[in-house]
Design an enzyme around this catalytic site. Sequence first.
Site, PDB file in Angstrom:
ATOM      1  CE  LYS A  54      -3.693  -2.504   2.291  1.00  0.00           C
ATOM      2  NZ  LYS A  54      -4.404  -2.848   3.523  1.00  0.00           N
ATOM      3  CD  GLN A  98      -3.102  -4.222   6.712  1.00  0.00           C
ATOM      4  OE1 GLN A  98      -3.069  -3.266   5.955  1.00  0.00           O
ATOM      5  NE2 GLN A  98      -3.651  -5.369   6.368  1.00  0.00           N
ATOM      6  CG  ASP A 121      -9.370   0.021   4.833  1.00  0.00           C
ATOM      7  OD1 ASP A 121      -9.274  -0.213   3.616  1.00  0.00           O
ATOM      8  OD2 ASP A 121      -8.710  -0.573   5.704  1.00  0.00           O
TER       9      ASP A 121
END
Length: 308
Positions: A54, A98, A121
Amino acid sequence: MSAIVIDGKQVAAKVRAEVAAGVAELSDGGGNAPGLATVLIGNDPASEVYVRNKRRACVAAGMTDLHRHLPENTDHAQAAALIDELAADPLVSGILLQLPTPPYIRSHELLSMIPHRKDVDGLTPVNAGYLAQGVSSGLRPCTPSGVMMLLDHYGIELEGAEAVVVGRSSLVGKPMAHLLLERNATVTVCHSRTIDLVAVCRRADVLVVAAGIPGLIGADAVKPGAAVIDVGIHRGKEGLVGDVDAQSVIDLAGHLTPVPGGVGPMTIAMLLSNTLTAAVRQQAPEEGPVLNRLTGRAAVPHPNEEMK
Ligand code: ADP
């Protein structure tokens, strides 16, 4: 006849190029490059790889990498303090926690501390709520958004189609169902207690599989000509495999995503797209051409929505 193999790498490259152009446009117009804060807690090797990918993609798109790593023994309060710090920092356009976090961290609490405008996200309760209510201006989860982009790119009809989603996780299954519903598909969600999975899947014109079980879906569960989207990814003896037994389905499906190279590359591409959208909204709340092109919709706040 063999299925059309959906090229996620190619579609993802197109999205990433569009994002890079949008980032350049934002910077050239006097704005700040979007900043992405990936937050990794602990040393899970798989998470380390995901975060590294990422961060690389973020830099390649011209964004600023604001990665933060907290050591394995970080307690919940320290992690919460970091989220607060990033939430208040104007250079941070997007925050990505994460998952999974170590067991002593309450990840749900941390997620709900991320301001919804920085939630790249799309997993905070506010953005999940917007999606469930059909409010289009929230940030949406990356993997299901990537699946929608693939379906659209390949011209797969959704209006009135029978869509079956296998899996009901907050990360994939549930948001996927909402996105398909928003496009007027008739949506069924299957899960571990579904009684006759094969029979339900066989009804699907569009079958999205996100159960985390290698080879769960075989030829008996696929309607001839269906679009089969495999979100699963597992490391097997013979390399990476998905939740769909691709070999047995390839001559039956109309479209099929390969593993790897199908849905996988789309997740990071949509993360970059969300990060740019978040940055543009934070820097130019009045909206501009970059944002409209990105989202394909004018991001007018919903009447019930506070876009603070
Ligand atoms: P992901 O991260 O891909 O969303 P999760 O492991 O979080 O995957 O969730 C797996 C989902 O798959 C769950 O919703 C679960 O109910 C569903 N699932 C697991 N086993 C089966 C099964 N045999 N048939 C259908 N659905 C299943």
